[in-house]
Design a protein around this motif. Structure first.
Motif, short mmCIF file in Angstrom:
data_model
loop_
_atom_site.label_atom_id
_atom_site.label_comp_id
_atom_site.label_asym_id
_atom_site.label_seq_id
_atom_site.Cartn_x
_atom_site.Cartn_y
_atom_site.Cartn_z
N LEU A 12 0.87 -1.17 0.00
CA LEU A 12 0.00 0.00 0.00
C LEU A 12 0.90 1.23 0.00
CD1 LEU A 12 -1.38 -2.02 2.60
CD2 LEU A 12 -3.21 -0.94 1.33
N PHE A 13 0.77 2.05 -1.01
CA PHE A 13 1.57 3.26 -1.16
C PHE A 13 0.69 4.44 -0.72
CE2 PHE A 13 3.22 0.10 -3.95
CZ PHE A 13 4.59 0.32 -4.05
N ILE A 14 1.09 5.10 0.36
CA ILE A 14 0.30 6.20 0.90
C ILE A 14 1.25 7.34 1.27
CG2 ILE A 14 -1.50 4.64 1.75
CD1 ILE A 14 -0.32 5.10 4.60
N ASP A 18 -1.46 11.14 5.50
CA ASP A 18 -2.80 10.57 5.31
C ASP A 18 -3.34 10.09 6.65
OD1 ASP A 18 -2.49 11.04 2.62
OD2 ASP A 18 -2.13 8.95 2.08
N TYR A 26 -1.28 4.90 8.20
CA TYR A 26 -0.39 3.73 8.30
C TYR A 26 -0.65 2.98 9.60
CZ TYR A 26 2.73 6.47 11.33
OH TYR A 26 3.26 7.21 12.36
N GLY A 51 3.53 10.66 -6.84
CA GLY A 51 2.43 9.78 -7.22
C GLY A 51 1.64 10.34 -8.38
N PRO A 69 6.58 9.74 1.33
CA PRO A 69 5.91 8.51 0.93
C PRO A 69 6.13 7.38 1.93
CG PRO A 69 7.79 8.96 -0.50
CD PRO A 69 7.68 10.11 0.45
N LEU A 92 -8.62 3.49 2.38
CA LEU A 92 -7.50 3.71 1.47
C LEU A 92 -7.51 4.99 0.66
CD1 LEU A 92 -6.98 0.05 0.32
CD2 LEU A 92 -5.82 1.31 2.13
N SER A 94 -7.00 7.58 -1.95
CA SER A 94 -6.35 7.60 -3.27
C SER A 94 -5.03 6.83 -3.30
CB SER A 94 -6.10 9.04 -3.70
OG SER A 94 -5.19 9.66 -2.81
N GLY A 95 -4.73 6.06 -2.28
CA GLY A 95 -3.48 5.31 -2.25
C GLY A 95 -3.41 4.25 -3.35
#
Length: 114
Positions: A12-14, A18, A26, A51, A69, A92, A94-95
């Motif tokens: 998961l890229f956040i 966030d 996270y 992103g 990131p 989630l 827009s991750g």
């Protein structure tokens, strides 16, 4: 080579800033994975990235260093990962989420993924 077990790695890229329900995203994701009994989760912090918006996030520019990131990696069986993705979907936003097949060679001293 030792016996291996088929598994999945969820990434998961956040962004570091966030949030979900007032806590860092996270943290909410890792706690959800733990609550659901997944094998493990790790949060990795990146010194630089961009992103979908192409906005650069880097620790080198002070004003942009507040949203570095993050990558959350979770490894478990395909079934448990699929269940987790469904449960975590509302968090989630827009991750970016990716999924790969992996082989677990070793997990703990004498245990494999169940």
């Amino acid at each position: 080579m030792p016996d291996t077990k088929d598994a999945r790695i969820l990434r998961l890229f956040i962004g570091e800033s966030d949030e979900h329900e007032g806590r860092p995203l996270y943290e909410a994701i890792v706690l959800k994975a733990r609550e659901m009994g997944l094998a493990g989760a790790t949060v990795l912090r990146g010194p630089m990235g961009f992103g979908r918006s192409s906005r650069l996030h880097t620790s080198k520019i002070l004003r942009l260093s507040e949203d570095l990131p993050l990558i959350i990696e979770i490894v478990d069986t395909a079934e448990k990962i699929e269940s987790f993705v469904r449960a975590a979907e509302p968090m989630l936003g827009s991750g970016l989420v990716t999924l790969e097949k992996v082989e677990v060679v070793r997990y703990g001293h004498d245990a494999g993924l169940e």
